[in-house]
Design a protein around this motif. Structure first.
Motif, short mmCIF file in Angstrom:
data_model
loop_
_atom_site.label_atom_id
_atom_site.label_comp_id
_atom_site.label_asym_id
_atom_site.label_seq_id
_atom_site.Cartn_x
_atom_site.Cartn_y
_atom_site.Cartn_z
N SER A 177 0.84 -1.21 0.00
CA SER A 177 0.00 0.00 0.00
C SER A 177 0.87 1.25 0.00
CB SER A 177 -0.92 0.01 1.22
OG SER A 177 -1.81 -1.07 1.22
N ALA A 178 1.96 1.21 0.76
CA ALA A 178 2.87 2.35 0.81
C ALA A 178 3.61 2.54 -0.51
CB ALA A 178 3.87 2.16 1.95
N ILE A 179 4.01 1.43 -1.11
CA ILE A 179 4.76 1.51 -2.38
C ILE A 179 3.86 2.01 -3.50
CG2 ILE A 179 6.02 0.14 -4.09
CD1 ILE A 179 6.82 -1.73 -1.78
N SER A 180 2.63 1.54 -3.51
CA SER A 180 1.72 1.92 -4.59
C SER A 180 1.11 3.30 -4.41
CB SER A 180 0.61 0.87 -4.73
OG SER A 180 -0.12 0.75 -3.51
N HIS A 181 1.19 3.86 -3.21
CA HIS A 181 0.65 5.21 -2.95
C HIS A 181 1.71 6.06 -2.23
CE1 HIS A 181 -2.91 2.54 -3.21
NE2 HIS A 181 -3.46 3.57 -3.85
N PRO A 182 2.80 6.39 -2.90
CA PRO A 182 3.90 7.12 -2.24
C PRO A 182 3.50 8.50 -1.74
CG PRO A 182 4.23 7.03 -4.63
CD PRO A 182 3.10 6.11 -4.32
N VAL A 183 2.62 9.19 -2.47
CA VAL A 183 2.20 10.53 -2.04
C VAL A 183 1.43 10.43 -0.72
CG1 VAL A 183 0.81 12.55 -2.60
CG2 VAL A 183 2.16 11.42 -4.39
N ASP A 184 0.51 9.47 -0.63
CA ASP A 184 -0.24 9.27 0.61
C ASP A 184 0.68 8.86 1.76
OD1 ASP A 184 -2.61 9.90 -0.58
OD2 ASP A 184 -3.27 7.83 -0.87
N THR A 185 1.68 8.06 1.44
CA THR A 185 2.62 7.62 2.47
C THR A 185 3.40 8.80 3.04
OG1 THR A 185 2.86 5.47 1.38
CG2 THR A 185 4.54 6.07 2.97
N PHE A 186 3.88 9.68 2.16
CA PHE A 186 4.62 10.86 2.64
C PHE A 186 3.68 11.80 3.38
CE2 PHE A 186 6.74 15.05 1.93
CZ PHE A 186 7.86 14.78 2.70
N HIS A 187 2.44 11.93 2.90
CA HIS A 187 1.46 12.76 3.60
C HIS A 187 1.22 12.22 5.01
CE1 HIS A 187 -2.79 14.78 3.48
NE2 HIS A 187 -1.99 15.33 4.38
N TYR A 188 1.04 10.90 5.12
CA TYR A 188 0.86 10.26 6.43
C TYR A 188 2.05 10.58 7.33
CZ TYR A 188 -0.24 6.47 9.74
OH TYR A 188 -0.55 5.75 10.85
N PHE A 189 3.25 10.48 6.79
CA PHE A 189 4.48 10.77 7.54
C PHE A 189 4.46 12.19 8.10
CE2 PHE A 189 8.82 12.59 7.14
CZ PHE A 189 9.45 11.88 8.15
N LEU A 190 4.06 13.16 7.28
CA LEU A 190 4.01 14.56 7.74
C LEU A 190 2.92 14.75 8.80
CD1 LEU A 190 4.42 16.40 4.31
CD2 LEU A 190 6.15 16.10 6.09
N VAL A 191 1.77 14.10 8.60
CA VAL A 191 0.69 14.18 9.59
C VAL A 191 1.16 13.60 10.93
CG1 VAL A 191 -1.59 13.28 10.18
CG2 VAL A 191 -1.17 14.20 7.89
N PHE A 192 1.84 12.48 10.86
CA PHE A 192 2.39 11.82 12.05
C PHE A 192 3.28 12.79 12.82
CE2 PHE A 192 5.69 9.48 14.25
CZ PHE A 192 5.08 8.35 14.75
N LEU A 193 4.16 13.50 12.12
CA LEU A 193 5.10 14.41 12.78
C LEU A 193 4.43 15.67 13.30
CD1 LEU A 193 8.22 14.19 10.41
CD2 LEU A 193 7.80 12.94 12.54
N GLY A 194 3.37 16.11 12.66
CA GLY A 194 2.71 17.35 13.08
C GLY A 194 1.60 17.17 14.08
#
Length: 584
Positions: free
Chosen positions: A246-263
């Motif tokens: 899921s992360a590999i096939s949706h890299p934009v969502d994965t990076f978005h999730y990462f930013l949400v996690f940090l914020g």
């Protein structure tokens, strides 16, 4: 000297205010009730009761983690406190205090400045370390598991800075990293962070890292391999977790999730705010790393001051990246989960100290001092505004969580009398849960104990003459098979709505027999206004029941406010009498 002491008093208050505030919140909103992921631990108590608990049970995998050391803590506390899970919350609080103390020690060893400067930095850090944004963790005893790794990591970093022999440092860090690994899945990160840090702190120049002290890194890698081999023995990927694809096939969502996690620690559970804060925090942290890289190429010893804060920041970043890869399949919004803030907030803590060191270096140029002061004031103002909003949101969530847990506890205590699976915040079917609950009750691990009889007199408590617990307003028959009853119920001695409302009917022997437990609430503004207590707004109750649930003929119905702290029921004013005739 007296003037300096007077200046320190407000800062001391700022340091301890978040600590005291969170202690009060835990006391106010905590519920002695094991729920959700705590019930697999209850199965261990079943095995202890049966005399067949094994080492493999303590070591067994739960989700991605092997919670060996936390299980030892949980079992020990359970037998000391009759499994009062609020003591697990106390352990969380104490671990957080240890982390705060470690952060202060690291600051005193790495950040230049006087005592007042150190206290001020700790005051800002404590707003994050003791942030109510972690409300899901504060009120859930099993979350001891997420605080052990950061306590071990910061403990290792303090040891690494101390003037003790390198061998002793390695022994202590090996032990703490092992505890971290077998507490929670991301605890394994301590191996790849601590030992490079030890190597840098043991070296006086770049060349020594890869020549004289490379054996420290090799030793850490050896410890990691040994722990990983044991950890992944018979490891099974959790069934209900999303695939990494899921992360590999949706890299934009994965990076978005990462930013949400940090914020998330400053986002009051708002996805847009979390994204913006994540971008700013991560971007600023990366900018500082780039700036410091230029400095440490010329001044290696500066890295001794930076490395502990860089490691704490990397801990948060890798935790966020791993979580994003493993959880993005649940949706980007899942990155806002309050339990994750126990990891992500440490990027912000890292940033506080890295910015301080950077400003101290930059302020050597007098023309930049005013700009630095302006930027510092702006950052602090924005931080406080976001933190206040986050705190307000978290307090509302804590209050809601307490109500839900008290209502679910009412269902659990009544499990032998009335089955209402839908109100139990568990992850087990009702029948195995009932068996486990009764074993826990025999062990004295469910307080105040399960209700064992349908006769309300076994739990009825005579109310004080000057207290009103509520009213049984009406009962109406809406068709030839169904009645609807309503009223309101409170617990005046606690100043809260009733944890549950019990309905009884009077049988032929004059006994009041329990037949219904109500835990859903409806608004009753009039009750709130009459008592001038906002917590009574949702004191209303309403339920339907069928004619088969009660006796036939002329039936007296009563309603009772149920208090899960005492296991007692208090009669509401006004009984209802109906003519119950089955016309089928």
């Amino acid at each position: 000297m007296q003037q300096q002491n007077r200046q320190q008093i407000p800062i001391f208050c700022l340091i301890f205010l978040p600590v005291l505030f969170m202690a009060i919140c835990i006391l106010k909103y905590s519920v002695n009730f094991p729920f959700s992921d705590q019930w697999p631990l209850a199965i261990m108590f079943e095995k202890i009761y049966a005399g067949n608990l094994s080492f493999s049970d303590l070591f067994s995998q739960f989700h991605e983690s092997r919670k060996f050391f936390p299980r030892l803590i949980f079992i020990g506390l359970a037998y000391l406190t009759n499994w009062d899970v609020r003591y697990e919350m106390l352990v969380i609080f104490l671990l957080t205090c240890i982390v705060s103390l470690n952060v202060y020690w690291l600051s005193s060893l790495t950040v230049k400045g006087g005592f007042v400067t150190q206290l001020f930095l700790l005051a800002i850090s404590n707003l994050l370390i003791f942030s109510p944004a972690q409300y899901e963790n504060w009120l859930w005893g099993i979350q001891v598991v997420v605080y052990l790794p950061i306590a071990c990591l910061t403990g290792c970093l303090v040891i690494a800075q101390k003037k003790i022999s390198l061998i002793n440092k390695l022994i202590i860090c090996f032990f703490l990293c092992t505890v971290s690994t077998f507490s929670y899945a991301n605890g394994m990160l301590t191996w790849v962070l601590v030992f490079p840090g030890l190597t840098i702190l043991a070296s006086g120049k770049w060349q020594e890292i890869f020549t004289k002290n490379i054996w420290i890194i090799i030793g850490g890698l050896l410890g990691l391999v040994i722990n990983a081999v044991v950890y992944f023995y018979d490891y099974q990927k959790p069934d209900k977790h999303p695939s990494f694809f899921s992360a590999i096939s949706h890299p934009v969502d994965t990076f978005h999730y990462f930013l949400v996690f940090l914020g998330a620690p400053l986002a009051f559970e708002n996805l847009t705010v979390a994204t913006i804060v994540g971008v700013l925090v991560f971007g600023l942290w990366m900018f500082l790393c780039w700036q410091f890289f230029r400095f440490v190429k010329r001044d290696f010893l500066l890295l001794h001051r930076l490395i502990v804060w860089l490691i704490i920041g990397v801990y948060a970043i890798i935790s966020g990246a791993v979580t994003a890869v493993g959880r993005v399949g649940f949706g980007v919004g899942q990155g806002l989960a309050p339990r994750y803030t126990a990891f992500s907030l440490y990027l912000m803590v890292s940033l506080i100290y890295l910015l301080t060191i950077f400003f101290q270096i930059a302020s050597q140029n007098n023309t930049r001092k005013k700009l630095i002061r302006y930027n510092s004031l702006l950052l602090i103002t924005v931080f406080l505004a976001l933190h206040i909003n986050t705190t307000i949101n978290a307090l509302d969530r804590m209050s809601d969580r307490r109500i839900i847990l008290l209502q679910s506890k009412a269902c659990l205590l009544m499990i032998n009398v009335i089955h209402q699976d839908e109100c139990l915040v568990m992850k087990r079917s009702s029948e195995p849960l009932k068996k486990t609950a009764n074993i826990l009750d025999k062990l004295g691990f469910l307080q105040p104990g399960l209700v064992k009889s349908k006769n309300i007199q076994d739990i009825a408590q005579e109310p004080k003459s000057d207290l009103v617990y509520g009213y049984f307003d009406t009962v109406n028959q809406i068709d030839n098979q169904t009645y609807i009853a309503n009223g309101w119920a409170i617990l005046p001695e606690r100043g809260e709505v009733a944890d549950g409302v019990i309905l009884t009917y009077e049988n032929s022997e004059g006994e009041a027999i329990i037949f219904k437990l109500i835990n859903q609430r409806t608004p009753r503004p009039s009750v709130r206004e009459y008592f001038n207590n906002s917590t009574y707004l949702y004191s209303g109750w309403q339920t339907s029941f069928s004619i088969e649930e009660i006796a036939q003929g002329t039936v007296k119905l009563k309603a009772w406010a149920f208090d899960t702290d005492t296991g007692k029921a208090f009669l509401l004013k006004k009984n209802q009498i109906i003519q119950n005739i089955n016309n089928r």
